[in-house]
Design a protein around this motif. Structure first.
Motif, PDB file in Angstrom:
ATOM      1  N   PHE A 156       0.795  -1.232   0.000  1.00 13.71           N
ATOM      2  CA  PHE A 156       0.000   0.000   0.000  1.00 13.71           C
ATOM      3  C   PHE A 156       0.824   1.277   0.000  1.00 13.71           C
ATOM      4  CE2 PHE A 156      -4.691  -0.687   1.113  1.00 13.71           C
ATOM      5  CZ  PHE A 156      -4.752  -1.768   0.257  1.00 13.71           C
ATOM      6  N   GLU A 157       2.114   1.128   0.175  1.00 14.29           N
ATOM      7  CA  GLU A 157       2.959   2.318   0.157  1.00 14.29           C
ATOM      8  C   GLU A 157       3.198   2.803  -1.272  1.00 14.29           C
ATOM      9  OE1 GLU A 157       4.213   4.140   2.708  1.00 14.29           O
ATOM     10  OE2 GLU A 157       2.804   2.868   3.830  1.00 14.29           O
ATOM     11  N   LEU A 158       2.905   1.936  -2.223  1.00 14.15           N
ATOM     12  CA  LEU A 158       3.288   2.238  -3.600  1.00 14.15           C
ATOM     13  C   LEU A 158       2.274   3.060  -4.392  1.00 14.15           C
ATOM     14  CD1 LEU A 158       4.758  -1.257  -4.560  1.00 14.15           C
ATOM     15  CD2 LEU A 158       6.008   0.829  -3.999  1.00 14.15           C
ATOM     16  N   PHE A 159       1.099   3.233  -3.846  1.00 10.02           N
ATOM     17  CA  PHE A 159       0.063   3.919  -4.623  1.00 10.02           C
ATOM     18  C   PHE A 159      -1.059   4.384  -3.705  1.00 10.02           C
ATOM     19  CE2 PHE A 159      -1.089  -0.384  -3.968  1.00 10.02           C
ATOM     20  CZ  PHE A 159      -2.466  -0.383  -3.815  1.00 10.02           C
ATOM     21  N   SER A 160      -1.976   5.141  -4.269  1.00 11.66           N
ATOM     22  CA  SER A 160      -3.158   5.549  -3.528  1.00 11.66           C
ATOM     23  C   SER A 160      -4.368   4.940  -4.204  1.00 11.66           C
ATOM     24  CB  SER A 160      -3.288   7.066  -3.520  1.00 11.66           C
ATOM     25  OG  SER A 160      -2.203   7.637  -2.829  1.00 11.66           O
ATOM     26  N   SER A 161      -5.497   5.012  -3.544  1.00 11.72           N
ATOM     27  CA  SER A 161      -6.681   4.444  -4.166  1.00 11.72           C
ATOM     28  C   SER A 161      -7.978   5.019  -3.606  1.00 11.72           C
ATOM     29  CB  SER A 161      -6.691   2.923  -3.989  1.00 11.72           C
ATOM     30  OG  SER A 161      -6.830   2.594  -2.623  1.00 11.72           O
ATOM     31  N   VAL A 162      -8.957   4.995  -4.464  1.00 10.49           N
ATOM     32  CA  VAL A 162     -10.310   5.351  -4.050  1.00 10.49           C
ATOM     33  C   VAL A 162     -11.193   4.250  -4.615  1.00 10.49           C
ATOM     34  CG1 VAL A 162     -12.180   7.006  -4.211  1.00 10.49           C
ATOM     35  CG2 VAL A 162      -9.825   7.792  -4.281  1.00 10.49           C
ATOM     36  N   THR A 163     -11.741   3.482  -3.750  1.00  4.52           N
ATOM     37  CA  THR A 163     -12.488   2.325  -4.224  1.00  4.52           C
ATOM     38  C   THR A 163     -13.770   2.147  -3.425  1.00  4.52           C
ATOM     39  OG1 THR A 163     -11.253   0.971  -2.657  1.00  4.52           O
ATOM     40  CG2 THR A 163     -10.436   1.040  -4.897  1.00  4.52           C
ATOM     41  N   LEU A 308      -4.886  13.059  -5.248  1.00  2.36           N
ATOM     42  CA  LEU A 308      -3.744  13.189  -6.154  1.00  2.36           C
ATOM     43  C   LEU A 308      -3.021  14.513  -5.905  1.00  2.36           C
ATOM     44  CD1 LEU A 308      -2.205  11.764  -8.290  1.00  2.36           C
ATOM     45  CD2 LEU A 308      -3.597  12.845 -10.021  1.00  2.36           C
ATOM     46  N   LEU A 309      -3.777  15.563  -5.760  1.00  6.77           N
ATOM     47  CA  LEU A 309      -3.163  16.864  -5.494  1.00  6.77           C
ATOM     48  C   LEU A 309      -2.364  16.820  -4.198  1.00  6.77           C
ATOM     49  CD1 LEU A 309      -6.080  19.263  -6.474  1.00  6.77           C
ATOM     50  CD2 LEU A 309      -3.951  18.860  -7.711  1.00  6.77           C
ATOM     51  N   GLU A 310      -2.919  16.164  -3.216  1.00 12.40           N
ATOM     52  CA  GLU A 310      -2.206  16.081  -1.947  1.00 12.40           C
ATOM     53  C   GLU A 310      -0.911  15.298  -2.068  1.00 12.40           C
ATOM     54  OE1 GLU A 310      -4.678  14.756   1.327  1.00 12.40           O
ATOM     55  OE2 GLU A 310      -6.259  16.136   0.656  1.00 12.40           O
ATOM     56  N   ILE A 311      -0.971  14.140  -2.701  1.00 13.45           N
ATOM     57  CA  ILE A 311       0.269  13.370  -2.780  1.00 13.45           C
ATOM     58  C   ILE A 311       1.270  14.008  -3.727  1.00 13.45           C
ATOM     59  CG2 ILE A 311      -0.519  11.131  -1.983  1.00 13.45           C
ATOM     60  CD1 ILE A 311      -1.062  10.313  -4.760  1.00 13.45           C
ATOM     61  N   LEU A 312       0.796  14.847  -4.612  1.00 14.07           N
ATOM     62  CA  LEU A 312       1.728  15.577  -5.470  1.00 14.07           C
ATOM     63  C   LEU A 312       2.544  16.533  -4.607  1.00 14.07           C
ATOM     64  CD1 LEU A 312       1.726  14.738  -8.288  1.00 14.07           C
ATOM     65  CD2 LEU A 312      -0.193  16.247  -8.735  1.00 14.07           C
ATOM     66  N   ARG A 313       1.976  16.931  -3.513  1.00 12.55           N
ATOM     67  CA  ARG A 313       2.677  17.821  -2.599  1.00 12.55           C
ATOM     68  C   ARG A 313       3.463  17.044  -1.543  1.00 12.55           C
ATOM     69  NH1 ARG A 313      -2.024  20.105  -0.728  1.00 12.55           N
ATOM     70  NH2 ARG A 313      -3.175  20.689  -2.594  1.00 12.55           N
ATOM     71  N   GLU A 314       2.816  16.033  -0.980  1.00 14.04           N
ATOM     72  CA  GLU A 314       3.414  15.425   0.196  1.00 14.04           C
ATOM     73  C   GLU A 314       3.913  14.005   0.056  1.00 14.04           C
ATOM     74  OE1 GLU A 314       1.050  15.742   3.571  1.00 14.04           O
ATOM     75  OE2 GLU A 314       0.021  17.559   2.948  1.00 14.04           O
ATOM     76  N   GLU A 315       3.491  13.356  -1.015  1.00 12.41           N
ATOM     77  CA  GLU A 315       4.037  12.022  -1.226  1.00 12.41           C
ATOM     78  C   GLU A 315       3.549  10.957  -0.264  1.00 12.41           C
ATOM     79  OE1 GLU A 315       6.736  11.076  -3.447  1.00 12.41           O
ATOM     80  OE2 GLU A 315       6.332  12.937  -4.512  1.00 12.41           O
TER      81      GLU A 315
END
Lengths: 335, 335
Positions: A156-163, A308-315
């Motif tokens: 789960f560290e490798l990606f994000s998801s909305v399911t 996506l916007l958040e992880i673009l900032r914070e990873e």
DNA sequence: AACGTTTCTGAAAACGATTGCAGAAAGGAC
DNA sequence: GTCCTTTCTGCAATCGTTTTCAGAAACGTT
């Protein structure tokens, strides 16, 4: 006719290019007065920054990809629309790509990402398997899966998801049919081994039956491809099996099934109950209105965009499971 | 980790960068042997050309924009899908943008085109007015309008288009109702002054009535916004007017109207006949199936893509008007 | 008036490709 | 072997930005 560039602006404004650049990027260290003058000249000369040059120098773009897997349904189009709105209002460019077929999906996505130099990628639909983790690492940009089935064990560290929880939602739906006395329940599924959304929903169907001591009969399962036409055809096959209810894993197929039932002189729900999945607006406008499991499509697009916007900032990857809503319409009844 | 670039390739292959570039672009004047070697190294090092650099040097991109105007309907999503497929298989990148509201549409499109340095632009929906010609000239890239209403008098040299004849198609539909004895015909339209697709269809309605000596009554016209919900609401207003038939300018609204009719205890088509527009797949799966005017959505996307590719090469604008098909379903009957 | 700070500015070196041009290598004619 | 073509190849300039770094300008302090 040459287009104006930063150098022209600098010359006219009587400053150096770096100053203009600083103004453009809203950096500090520019005197208010100078800034104003530069901005005015930019306006006057109708200057628009050259994104290619920018991206080259910055060694990255502002492109975000939407990679759509499988059949493009009404379902996806709602997600895409809300996604695009949120991303573009944050100054990102949205690149769209439809991937046909279920093969080499992730390779194609990587190709897409590298070629377009994407800084973020949204997958719509499909599934993610454990053995595809490697590809995910290769793709060193934030990735978010929306409406994708994630195989157990993927890091789960490798990606994000909305399911959504496909299994749980489908289980609830089929249980409802069982509780209403149905025992011969047909299923209209999809995909051949590679469509995990379909698979999760199918497992739920089988398990629910089993929990009610109903033997699973593979003759009651028919396949489609998410279109109304395929639902129609699948239903025709099931008609011979004397089912009293049918669970279609997509509203579109459920609608096709309803049509098949009526065309053969039977009535919904008196003769056969129909249960869909997706909760599309159009199901609500059918007569009778479709009983279905509703997914929050627009909200899903919004969430995917936000994350996506958040992880673009914070990873920091995020995973959220949205709630589905079981909507009882007029296509199901007790027997 | 630095990404490999053309220089690395050149060094490893023991050739100059220009040779590598020539290989990449499939230019002649490279010995077969050298070419093979370079290609192999490219493969080995997993090299992907940097598009930003390319675009910068070439002073243009390979980005094509799809600018969607107005409400995103099922109708548009089919067009977009076929468009994307044809463009991306010709090595173009597709950038998607939804424009909300009907104001400043063309300014927003120009901004979009300049900012993303598009080389081609597809408009989906909306309308093009005579006084917007200037903007069109400003936009020095091939532009194609799909499913857009073009005001009379606009210079056809400035753009391409793929459209249908809204007036003619709607006229045919309404005439059918009239020929079947209907005289109190309601209309569910859309837009307020600025939606020309709606306007063209409305004019046809009025003219057809007039040609049958039926006086136009504005109380029989109700407005919606292309959603099923709005069709439902609009129909409720018309129920008081004792119409025997209703013409909705979109299938989605027609479906909403049908629901309103049934919900109020009336039957389609016995009490009220319903005529839609678009010929969406789902209309065919309604019970009763919707009588409608069918637009060739996928074909429209294909054509728009094809034409755009052609004008990207040759610069000669094209205009095609696709044929609509009047599909008689079960929602209309003689009285 | 000399100095140290702070604030602001511009010259110049990248980023990674394409392409005109000059010239090297190979091939042919004598 | 020399010279002339023809075929290939590499150097270097260029596209339009961003960013580093050195230094100019402005200011206060003594």
């Amino acid at each position: 006719m040459k287009t104006v560039n930063i150098k022209d602006i600098a010359k006219v404004a009587g400053v150096g290019v770096s100053t203009v650049s600083r103004v453009l990027n809203n950096q500090p260290d520019v005197k208010e007065e100078t800034k104003k003058r530069v901005l005015q000249i930019i306006e006057e000369l109708n200057y628009v920054p050259n994104n290619s040059a920018r991206n080259l120098k910055r060694t990255k773009t502002n492109h975000i990809g939407i990679f759509v897997i499988g059949d493009f349904s009404t379902f996806f189009s709602e997600v895409i629309e809300s996604l695009e709105k949120i991303l573009s209002s944050n100054r990102y460019s949205v690149m769209l790509h439809f991937h046909q077929g279920m093969k080499n999906t992730i390779e194609a996505a990587i190709q897409f990402a590298l070629e377009k130099k994407l800084v973020g990628l949204v997958f719509l639909g499909g599934h993610l398997k454990k053995n595809e983790e490697g590809y995910l690492k290769q793709l060193k940009i934030p990735v978010i899966f929306a409406s994708t089935v994630i195989e157990e064990g993927v890091d789960f560290e490798l990606f994000s998801s909305v399911t959504i929880d496909n299994y749980k939602a489908a289980y609830e739906g089929v249980t409802y049919l069982l509780e209403n006395g149905h025992r011969r329940i047909g299923m209209i599924s999809a995909g051949y081994g590679d469509d995990s959304v379909a698979e999760a929903r199918f497992m739920a169907y089988r398990d629910a039956l089993s929990d009610f001591k109903v033997t699973y009969d593979e003759k009651l399962v028919s396949g489609g491809n998410y279109t109304m036409a395929s639902g129609y055809k699948a239903m025709e096959e099931l008609l011979d099996e004397k089912v009293t209810a049918v669970f279609a894993i997509a509203d579109t197929m459920a609608i096709g099934a309803m049509k098949a039932i009526t065309d053969h002189g039977l009535k919904v729900p008196e003769d056969i109950s129909v249960l869909g999945f997706d909760g599309l607006e159009l199901g609500k406008y059918m007569t009778p209105s479709l009983t279905s499991i509703e997914q929050p499509t627009r909200y899903m697009g919004d969430q995917a965009g936000q994350i996506l916007l958040e992880i673009l900032r914070e990873e920091v990857p995020q995973h959220i499971v949205l709630e589905t809503k079981f909507v009882i319409g007029q296509t199901t009844q007790k027997i």
